[in-house]
Scaffold this active site. Structure first.
Site, PDB file in Angstrom:
ATOM      1  N   GLY A 220       0.866  -1.291   0.039  1.00  0.00           N
ATOM      2  CA  GLY A 220       0.026   0.146  -0.043  1.00  0.00           C
ATOM      3  C   GLY A 220       0.922   1.201  -0.142  1.00  0.00           C
ATOM      4  N   ILE A 221       0.161   2.247   0.195  1.00  0.00           N
ATOM      5  CA  ILE A 221       0.965   3.724   0.241  1.00  0.00           C
ATOM      6  C   ILE A 221       1.164   3.900   1.706  1.00  0.00           C
ATOM      7  CG2 ILE A 221      -1.106   5.181   0.058  1.00  0.00           C
ATOM      8  CD1 ILE A 221       0.759   6.812  -1.988  1.00  0.00           C
ATOM      9  N   GLY A 222       2.266   4.888   1.927  1.00  0.00           N
ATOM     10  CA  GLY A 222       2.377   5.563   3.260  1.00  0.00           C
ATOM     11  C   GLY A 222       3.687   5.310   3.728  1.00  0.00           C
ATOM     12  N   MET A 224       4.814   3.666   6.295  1.00  0.00           N
ATOM     13  CA  MET A 224       5.190   2.387   6.550  1.00  0.00           C
ATOM     14  C   MET A 224       5.596   1.247   5.439  1.00  0.00           C
ATOM     15  SD  MET A 224       3.309   0.154   9.518  1.00  0.00           S
ATOM     16  CE  MET A 224       3.647   1.258  10.960  1.00  0.00           C
ATOM     17  N   GLU A 245      -1.841  -3.776  -6.796  1.00  0.00           N
ATOM     18  CA  GLU A 245      -3.044  -2.785  -7.290  1.00  0.00           C
ATOM     19  C   GLU A 245      -2.450  -1.323  -7.550  1.00  0.00           C
ATOM     20  OE1 GLU A 245      -5.447  -0.866  -3.918  1.00  0.00           O
ATOM     21  OE2 GLU A 245      -5.956  -2.746  -4.280  1.00  0.00           O
ATOM     22  N   VAL A 320      -6.751   1.594  10.268  1.00  0.00           N
ATOM     23  CA  VAL A 320      -7.103   2.352  11.179  1.00  0.00           C
ATOM     24  C   VAL A 320      -7.243   1.958  12.489  1.00  0.00           C
ATOM     25  CG1 VAL A 320      -8.791   4.420  11.692  1.00  0.00           C
ATOM     26  CG2 VAL A 320      -8.200   3.799   9.408  1.00  0.00           C
ATOM     27  N   GLY A 343      -8.419  -2.664  -2.538  1.00  0.00           N
ATOM     28  CA  GLY A 343      -8.273  -4.002  -2.687  1.00  0.00           C
ATOM     29  C   GLY A 343      -7.814  -4.747  -1.585  1.00  0.00           C
ATOM     30  N   LYS A 370      -5.058  14.701  17.954  1.00  0.00           N
ATOM     31  CA  LYS A 370      -4.870  16.016  17.518  1.00  0.00           C
ATOM     32  C   LYS A 370      -5.579  17.037  18.407  1.00  0.00           C
ATOM     33  CE  LYS A 370      -2.709  15.446  12.962  1.00  0.00           C
ATOM     34  NZ  LYS A 370      -2.840  15.743  11.629  1.00  0.00           N
TER      35      LYS A 370
END
Length: 448
Positions: A220-222, A224, A245, A320, A343, A370
């Site tokens: 995935g993105i990010g 990590m 994906e 999350v 996905g 926050k």
């Protein structure tokens, strides 16, 4: 020559092209970094003439002009297949909504469920000598979109990289109604892959130790996944493959380090297969005309049956919140929508079914709120009321935080509770144990 003649016949201005949109129409705006630009501005300029126009798109990397017209909800409704931060803000502003999906099914949604679409518009690379416009890094499901649309408008951008593939990665001029030569803006970059934290690196170390030579990766993105990719690039792993994906910068780093060859893949051997891409300019430069990289429709890339055929498939995604039953929410926190299912369901199951495959859900054990300035746990007794379950408790395989990793498969409710609590931040473990006792999923013999 005949293609150039047809090109000139179909060439028009953005302001003329968007006259195809009528009140009450359904319009597709493209996907992620290939979302229209000049056409968007032209449509926004027509706002007062339009009402109840529904637009589909997703993973926006810039705020569209239509979002900022006066009384936007009267004129336009944004319907997103997957939300970025820009779209989350639009939800709160009252004119954007999420479309639940399993990403692998998206082309089928258009072909079998939506079936008709009034106008499709998206950015493409310049036409080649054979009359084809390449979808660039935003292919995903656009061929299906074109098949359903009554009117197809392409916005040519010379900065869109040509993403080679096997099929459904371009549209021919014969299937295009209008051509707009856009303003050639630079490729939009997608954030979220900043410098890795100590937590990111701790999780990365735990995951990378599970990856064998010859494994095939989905990221995935990010920060990590980026940390995992950086660690793999610096490792001595070899002959890795890619079937993902979303193509992200981490794959470029691994490729340039010589870790990726795709030699062990049972199909698409030697090629890095992906449905769409977003990241830095370095990523777009790497993809451009690169025969090693294969853009394909998401129905092909995310197909569980296909993924399950890839030995040692490693799926690495985020979350999350996770609860003590092993339910994963990756798209909302309560009724606060964050992103989308994407996905994750496809790869969680596909990786588990693959011989030697592993699906990792990775996240920090806690986060700093926050608003309150307090540390909060991502591991909860139960998900926040209203949270959407992305990966069910029966689908979860490996869970990883900076405090360890735990294989949930085959574990009873009390074993799950114990294993998951051991991955929580120490500050919250006693409280989680007390809640687990109330839920009747804690044994006296369990660790404290």
């Amino acid at each position: 020559m005949r293609y150039q003649e047809e090109y000139q016949q179909k060439l028009t201005s953005a302001s003329e092209a968007v006259k195809a949109v009528k009140p009450g129409d359904w319009v597709d705006y493209g996907w992620s970094v290939c979302t229209v630009n000049a056409l968007d501005k032209a449509l926004a300029a027509r706002a007062e003439e339009l009402s109840d126009v529904n637009i589909r798109g997703g993973i926006l990397t810039r705020r569209p002009a239509i979002f900022d017209v006066p009384d936007v909800a009267k004129h336009f409704t944004w319907n997103s297949w997957h939300m970025s931060g820009i779209e989350r803000k639009a939800v709160k502003e009252g004119f954007a909504y999420y479309i639940p999906l399993r990403y692998s099914e998206l082309p089928g949604y258009y072909r079998d469920c939506i079936k008709t679409l009034d106008v499709a518009m998206f950015q493409v690379a310049p036409m080649d000598e054979h009359g084809w416009f390449n979808f660039g890094p935003g292919g995903s499901h656009l061929k299906a979109v074109c098949e359903c649309a009554k009117t197809v408008i392409v916005e040519v951008n010379k900065n869109i990289p040509v993403c080679l593939g096997g099929f459904e990665n371009c549209v021919h001029i014969r299937d295009v109604n209008m051509i707009v030569e856009g303003e050639n803006p630079p490729m939009e970059t997608l954030g979220g892959s900043g410098a890795a934290s100590e937590v990111d690196m701790a999780v990365a170390k735990l995951v990378v130790s599970e990856i064998p030579d010859g494994a095939c990766l989905q990221l995935g993105i990010g920060s990590m996944p980026n940390a995992i990719g950086k660690m793999i690039a610096e490792s001595d792993l070899k002959d890795l493959g890619v079937h993902t994906e979303m193509y992200v910068d981490a794959f470029v780093d691994m490729s340039l380090a010589g870790r990726i060859t795709g030699a062990c893949k049972p199909f698409d051997r030697g090629r890095q297969t992906y449905a769409f891409a977003a990241g830095s300019q370095k990523l777009y430069d790497f993809l451009h005309n690169n025969p090693e990289c294969m853009a394909a429709p998401v129905s092909y890339v995310n197909d569980i049956a296909r993924v399950s055929q890839i030995e040692n498939f490693m799926s690495i995604n985020g979350a999350v919140d996770i609860d003590l039953y092993g339910q994963v929410s990756s798209e909302s926190s309560g009724i606060n929508h964050i992103s989308g299912a994407g996905g994750q369901q496809d790869f969680v199951m596909g990786a588990y079914l693959a011989k030697g495959g592993k699906s990792f859900i990775c996240c920090s054990s806690s986060f700093m709120d926050k608003k309150s300035g307090q540390l909060k746990s991502r591991i909860r007794p139960t998900l926040v009321e209203g949270s959407v379950v992305t990966a069910t408790r029966t689908n979860l395989h490996w869970l990883v935080t900076e405090y360890g990793k735990f294989n949930v498969k085959g574990k009873s409710s009390w074993e799950r509770a114990e294993g998951i609590i051991n991955l929580a931040h120490p500050q919250f473990r006693e409280e989680l144990i007390q809640e687990a006792e109330k839920m009747h999923i804690w044994r006296r013999s369990s660790k404290r």
